[in-house]
Design a protein around this motif. Structure first.
Motif, PDB file in Angstrom:
ATOM      1  N   UNK A 380       1.053  -0.794  -0.379  1.00  0.00           N
ATOM      2  CA  UNK A 380       0.074  -0.129   0.168  1.00  0.00           C
ATOM      3  C   UNK A 380       0.697   1.572   0.164  1.00  0.00           C
ATOM      4  N   UNK A 381       0.116   2.479  -0.343  1.00  0.00           N
ATOM      5  CA  UNK A 381       0.850   3.657  -0.333  1.00  0.00           C
ATOM      6  C   UNK A 381       2.053   4.068   0.879  1.00  0.00           C
ATOM      7  N   UNK A 382       1.328   3.863   2.046  1.00  0.00           N
ATOM      8  CA  UNK A 382       2.211   4.236   2.642  1.00  0.00           C
ATOM      9  C   UNK A 382       3.111   3.227   3.634  1.00  0.00           C
ATOM     10  N   UNK A 383       3.040   2.237   2.933  1.00  0.00           N
ATOM     11  CA  UNK A 383       4.204   1.078   3.485  1.00  0.00           C
ATOM     12  C   UNK A 383       5.224   1.563   2.203  1.00  0.00           C
ATOM     13  N   UNK A 384       4.632   2.079   1.124  1.00  0.00           N
ATOM     14  CA  UNK A 384       5.988   1.763  -0.011  1.00  0.00           C
ATOM     15  C   UNK A 384       6.367   2.916  -0.190  1.00  0.00           C
ATOM     16  N   UNK A 385       6.017   3.732   0.762  1.00  0.00           N
ATOM     17  CA  UNK A 385       7.106   5.362   0.987  1.00  0.00           C
ATOM     18  C   UNK A 385       7.956   4.401   1.947  1.00  0.00           C
ATOM     19  N   UNK A 386       8.058   4.016   2.232  1.00  0.00           N
ATOM     20  CA  UNK A 386       9.327   3.790   3.425  1.00  0.00           C
ATOM     21  C   UNK A 386      10.609   2.937   2.617  1.00  0.00           C
ATOM     22  N   UNK A 387      11.569   3.345   3.234  1.00  0.00           N
ATOM     23  CA  UNK A 387      13.164   2.677   2.925  1.00  0.00           C
ATOM     24  C   UNK A 387      13.186   0.787   2.278  1.00  0.00           C
ATOM     25  N   UNK A 388      14.323   1.768   1.369  1.00  0.00           N
ATOM     26  CA  UNK A 388      13.876   0.129   0.957  1.00  0.00           C
ATOM     27  C   UNK A 388      14.568  -1.023   2.200  1.00  0.00           C
ATOM     28  N   UNK A 389      15.621  -0.415   2.691  1.00  0.00           N
ATOM     29  CA  UNK A 389      16.061  -0.856   3.537  1.00  0.00           C
ATOM     30  C   UNK A 389      14.676  -1.390   4.698  1.00  0.00           C
ATOM     31  N   UNK A 390      14.006  -1.206   5.010  1.00  0.00           N
ATOM     32  CA  UNK A 390      12.890  -1.114   5.708  1.00  0.00           C
ATOM     33  C   UNK A 390      12.164  -2.062   4.979  1.00  0.00           C
ATOM     34  N   UNK A 391      11.398  -2.261   4.204  1.00  0.00           N
ATOM     35  CA  UNK A 391      10.519  -2.689   3.486  1.00  0.00           C
ATOM     36  C   UNK A 391      11.448  -4.071   2.908  1.00  0.00           C
ATOM     37  N   UNK A 392      12.531  -4.396   2.945  1.00  0.00           N
ATOM     38  CA  UNK A 392      13.646  -5.195   3.498  1.00  0.00           C
ATOM     39  C   UNK A 392      12.930  -6.329   4.253  1.00  0.00           C
ATOM     40  N   UNK A 393      13.445  -5.159   5.372  1.00  0.00           N
ATOM     41  CA  UNK A 393      13.446  -5.463   7.171  1.00  0.00           C
ATOM     42  C   UNK A 393      12.258  -6.435   7.290  1.00  0.00           C
ATOM     43  N   UNK A 394      10.946  -5.821   6.426  1.00  0.00           N
ATOM     44  CA  UNK A 394       9.560  -6.836   6.431  1.00  0.00           C
ATOM     45  C   UNK A 394       9.869  -7.921   5.949  1.00  0.00           C
ATOM     46  N   UNK A 395       9.679  -7.518   4.918  1.00  0.00           N
ATOM     47  CA  UNK A 395      10.113  -9.246   3.927  1.00  0.00           C
ATOM     48  C   UNK A 395      10.814 -10.246   4.624  1.00  0.00           C
ATOM     49  N   UNK A 396      11.903  -9.737   5.116  1.00  0.00           N
ATOM     50  CA  UNK A 396      12.659 -10.687   6.081  1.00  0.00           C
ATOM     51  C   UNK A 396      11.740 -11.028   7.322  1.00  0.00           C
ATOM     52  N   UNK A 397      10.700  -9.631   7.884  1.00  0.00           N
ATOM     53  CA  UNK A 397      10.315 -10.366   9.638  1.00  0.00           C
ATOM     54  C   UNK A 397       9.197 -11.102   9.093  1.00  0.00           C
ATOM     55  N   UNK A 398       8.818 -11.635   7.776  1.00  0.00           N
ATOM     56  CA  UNK A 398       7.742 -12.854   7.028  1.00  0.00           C
ATOM     57  C   UNK A 398       8.072 -13.718   6.926  1.00  0.00           C
ATOM     58  N   UNK A 399       9.636 -14.102   7.398  1.00  0.00           N
ATOM     59  CA  UNK A 399      10.052 -15.114   6.139  1.00  0.00           C
ATOM     60  C   UNK A 399       9.528 -16.392   6.545  1.00  0.00           C
ATOM     61  N   UNK A 400       8.864 -16.730   8.338  1.00  0.00           N
ATOM     62  CA  UNK A 400       8.327 -18.353   8.987  1.00  0.00           C
ATOM     63  C   UNK A 400       7.328 -18.146   8.468  1.00  0.00           C
ATOM     64  N   UNK A 401       6.401 -17.553   8.502  1.00  0.00           N
ATOM     65  CA  UNK A 401       5.345 -17.097   7.581  1.00  0.00           C
ATOM     66  C   UNK A 401       5.202 -17.787   6.235  1.00  0.00           C
ATOM     67  N   UNK A 402       5.900 -17.689   5.081  1.00  0.00           N
ATOM     68  CA  UNK A 402       6.209 -18.067   3.643  1.00  0.00           C
ATOM     69  C   UNK A 402       7.161 -19.394   4.337  1.00  0.00           C
ATOM     70  N   UNK A 403       7.870 -19.854   5.133  1.00  0.00           N
ATOM     71  CA  UNK A 403       7.875 -20.921   5.103  1.00  0.00           C
ATOM     72  C   UNK A 403       6.639 -21.723   5.288  1.00  0.00           C
TER      73      UNK A 403
END
Length: 601
Positions: A380-403
Motif C-alpha cells: 500500500x502507498x504508506x508502506x511503499x514510501x518506506x526506505x528500501x532497508x525497512x521494506x527488505x526488513x519487513x519481507x524478512x520478518x515474514x519469512x517464518x510465515x512464508x516458510x
C-alpha cells in the motif's frame, strides 16, 4: 520372566450368506454410506462442498502441519533402524524357508505401478519445474526462482517429496500388515497392525472404525491420483487429435474441460473394473509389467534426445545435497505466523503503520509464493514510501510465515497424499511380498524405487529445465504450460514429426495403463479390507466399488466450480486420522519385534 504369547485371536465376523456373503457388514455399510453421502453432498451442493472442504483443509493444516512433518520423519528413521538391526532385518515375512510368490521383476513392477505410476507421468517434469520457481530458498530470498542458482534447492525438495520419506510411508503400513499376516497368520487388514496396542478391542466396533478409515483414505488417495492422471490423459489425447471439446483454451493456460475429464474418467474406470475382476495374478500383474517396459522406453527417449549429461550431473550433486540436508528436512517443521508475531519482528516504521496497512503488509510478507520484488510492488502507498532497508526488513520478518505456507502447500500436501495412498499401496505391497525378509522389503521398497524416482525426475525434469535455461522461447512454453501438459510440451521441444506423435501416443497408453493399475489395485484392496483380509473377493462387489470410486472422483472433480482442488482438500482431511493410525502402527511393530526377539531368545 516368561513372555505372554502375542494376541492373534482376531475375529472379523463376515456374513455366511446373502449379498454380503464373505464380507464384514459393518465395514461395508459404513464405508459405502460415507462415500454415498459424500457423492450426494458434492452433487447437490457443489459450490458449498468445495468451499467447506477448502475451509476445513486450511484449518487442519494450521493445526497439524508440524504433526505431519515430524510423523513422516519418524517413519523414515524407524524403517532404517529396523532394517539395519540384524535380528529384525533378517526376519522372514512368512514361515521359515518360504520363497517369494513373484519374481523380482514382477514384484518391482507391481510395487512401482501401484506406488507411483501416473504420479511420475504428471510430475516428472512438473515437480522439478515447480520447485525451480518456488522452494524454501527462493521463498526466503536466498536465490532467485527459475534461475541456475535455484537448481540445486529445486532438486533437494524434489528428492524429498519422491524419495525415502515418501516410500517409507507406504512401507510402514505394508511392513506392519505383512508382519502380522504372514508371521502370525492374522487377517490381511488394517486393524491387525494395531493388535499389540489395542488387543481384543480390535474385535469390536473400534476395529471396524480402523478398517473404515483405511477404506476412506484409500478412496480419497486413489481419487486424487486418478484425478491428476485423467487431466494429463486429456492433455495427451488433445495434443494428438486437437479435439476442441476436450480442452478449454480461452484462458492463459489451456485446461481440460469438465466433459473431457468425465469422458476420460468413465473410460479409465471401465477398464479398471475389468482388470480388477481378473485379479492380481492376471490383470494387475500383466499391466504392471507393461507399465515398466513402456516407462523404460520413455526414459530411453529422454536419455537419447534429452539433456542426459546435464541430468546425471544434477543427479549426483542433488543426491549429495539431499543426504546432507536429510535430517533437517525430516524434522524442520513450521507453524503459522500470527499478525502479532510479524509485528514484533518488523522494523519500527512498519509497526507504526495504520491497522489496515499493517494487515496488508503482513498478508503479503507471509504469502508463500511471493518474491521480494512482488512484495514491494504490492505494498500500500504508506508502506511503499518506506526506505528500501525497512521494506527488505519487513519481507524478512515474514519469512517464518512464508516458510509455513510453502511447507503446508507443498511438503505437507505430499505427505497427506502418500499417507492417504498408504492403506492401498501398503496392503498391496504386503499382498505381493510374502516370503521376503524385513530387510529385503525395506531396501526393495524404500531405497530402490526412490533411486529410480530420482533418475526419472532428473532425466525428464532436468531436460525440461536445461531447455528452459538455454532457450527463452522454450522456457516460456514449458514453464507456462499446465502441470499436466508440461511433459508433452517438453517432448515437443525435443522431438518433431512422426516420432514425436508416436512417443506422445505411447505416453497416452502409459498414462492409461498406470491409471488402470492404480484404480484396479485400489478396488482389490478395498474389497480385501471389507472382507476381513480375504485375498479373493466377490466379483460383483469389485464392480460396485469401481462404480462408487468413479462417482466419488467425478463429483469431486465438478465440486466448487470444477478442477482438482476439492479432491485434494478431501484427501488431506481424510489422511489425518490415518496418520494417527500409522503412528500407532510404528509403536505396535516396535513392541511386536522387541517381544518376538525376546521370545526367540
Amino acid at each position: 520372566m516368561s513372555i505372554k504369547p502375542p494376541f492373534t485371536e482376531l475375529e472379523i465376523n463376515t456374513q455366511d450368506s446373502g449379498f454380503y456373503e464373505g464380507y464384514s457388514l459393518p465395514i461395508a455399510l459404513i464405508s459405502k454410506i460415507s462415500m454415498v453421502l459424500l457423492v450426494l453432498w458434492a452433487l447437490v451442493f457443489p459450490v458449498g462442498a468445495g468451499e467447506m472442504l477448502s475451509y476445513v483443509n486450511g484449518t487442519l493444516l494450521k493445526s497439524f502441519n508440524v504433526f505431519y512433518i515430524i510423523a513422516v520423519g519418524v517413519f523414515a528413521f524407524f524403517l532404517f533402524v529396523v532394517a539395519l538391526i540384524p535380528s529384525t532385518g533378517r526376519r522372514t515375512l512368512g514361515v521359515a524357508g518360504q520363497k517369494p510368490e513373484f519374481s523380482n521383476f514382477s514384484w518391482f513392477s507391481m510395487m512401482f505401478g501401484a506406488g507411483l505410476g501416473v504420479g511420475l507421468m504428471t510430475f516428472a517434469t512438473a515437480e522439478p519445474l515447480g520447485l525451480w520457481g518456488s522452494n524454501p530458498l527462493v521463498v526466503s530470498g536466498a536465490v532467485a526462482g527459475n534461475s541456475e542458482d535455484a537448481l540445486q534447492s529445486a532438486y533437494r525438495y524434489t528428492f524429498l517429496h519422491y524419495g525415502f520419506h515418501a516410500w517409507a510411508i507406504y512401507v510402514v503400513t505394508g511392513l506392519s500388515l505383512a508382519y502380522y499376516a504372514y508371521t502370525r497368520d492374522m487377517p490381511l487388514t488394517i486393524r491387525s497392525a494395531l493388535t499389540p496396542l489395542i488387543g481384543r478391542f480390535a474385535n469390536g466396533f473400534f476395529g471396524h472404525i480402523i478398517d473404515v478409515l483405511g477404506v476412506v483414505a484409500t478412496i480419497l488417495g486413489v481419487s486424487v491420483t486418478i484425478g491428476f492422471g485423467v487431466s494429463q490423459l486429456v492433455d495427451g489425447v488433445y495434443s494428438i487429435t486437437g479435439a476442441g471439446w476436450m480442452m478449454d483454451t480461452t484462458g492463459e493456460t489451456p485446461v481440460a474441460t469438465k466433459t473431457g475429464l468425465i469422458v476420460a474418467l468413465v473410460l479409465i474406470m471401465g477398464m479398471s473394473i475389468v482388470s480388477a475382476v481378473s485379479g492380481v495374478g492376471r490383470g494387475v500383474k500383466y499391466l504392471s509389467n507393461l507399465n515398466l517396459v513402456l516407462s523404460l522406453i520413455l526414459l530411453l527417449t529422454f536419455i537419447i534426445f534429452g539433456s542426459f549429461i546435464f541430468a546425471m550431473t544434477t543427479y549426483a550433486t542433488s543426491f549429495v545435497d539431499y543426504i546432507l540436508n536429510f535430517v533437517q528436512m525430516s524434522f524442520g517443521a513450521y507453524s503459522p505466523m500470527s499478525l502479532e508475531e510479524f509485528t514484533a519482528a518488523a522494523p519500527a516504521s512498519v509497526q507504526a503503520l495504520g491497522a489496515e496497512d499493517l494487515a496488508s503488509v503482513y498478508s503479503s510478507a507471509t504469502g508463500p509464493w511471493g518474491s521480494l520484488g512482488g512484495f514491494t510492488e504490492g505494498l500500500p502507498a504508506a508502506a511503499a514510501a518506506l526506505s528500501e532497508a525497512d521494506i527488505a526488513a519487513a519481507y524478512e520478518a515474514g519469512n517464518e510465515g512464508r516458510q509455513f505456507g510453502w511447507q503446508a502447500g507443498w511438503t505437507t500436501f505430499y505427505w497427506a497424499w502418500w499417507i492417504a495412498f498408504s492403506p492401498f499401496v501398503g496392503l498391496f505391497l504386503a499382498r505381493i511380498s510374502k516370503g521376503r525378509s524385513v530387510r529385503e522389503f525395506v531396501l526393495g521398497a524404500v531405497i530402490a524405487p526412490s533411486l529410480v524416482c530420482f533418475a526419472w525426475m532428473t532425466i525428464l525434469g532436468g531436460t525440461a529445465i536445461d531447455l528452459s535455461l538455454t532457450d527463452e522461447a522454450a522456457k516460456a512454453s514449458i514453464v507456462g504450460a499446465s502441470n499436466s501438459a508440461k511433459l508433452f510440451v517438453t517432448l515437443e521441444q525435443m522431438l518433431s514429426g512422426g516420432f514425436l506423435q508416436a512417443i506422445i501416443i505411447m505416453c497416452v497408453v502409459l498414462i492409461m495403463t498406470f491409471l488402470v493399475t492404480s484404480a484396479d489395485s485400489g478396488i482389490l484392496v478395498m474389497n480385501t479390507i471389507m472382507s476381513g483380509g480375504a485375498e479373493e473377493t466377490g466379483v460383483f462387489h469389485r464392480i460396485i466399488w469401481g462404480v462408487i470410486l468413479t462417482l466419488v472422483i467425478g463429483t469431486l472433480l465438478l465440486a466448487g466450480g470444477g478442477g482438482l482442488s476439492a479432491l485434494q482438500n478431501a484427501m488431506i482431511i481424510g489422511a489425518l486420522p490415518f496418520t494417527i493410525i500409522m503412528v500407532g502402527m510404528v509403536l505396535s511393530l516396535t513392541k511386536a519385534l522387541y517381544n518376538d526377539a525376546r521370545r526367540d531368545n
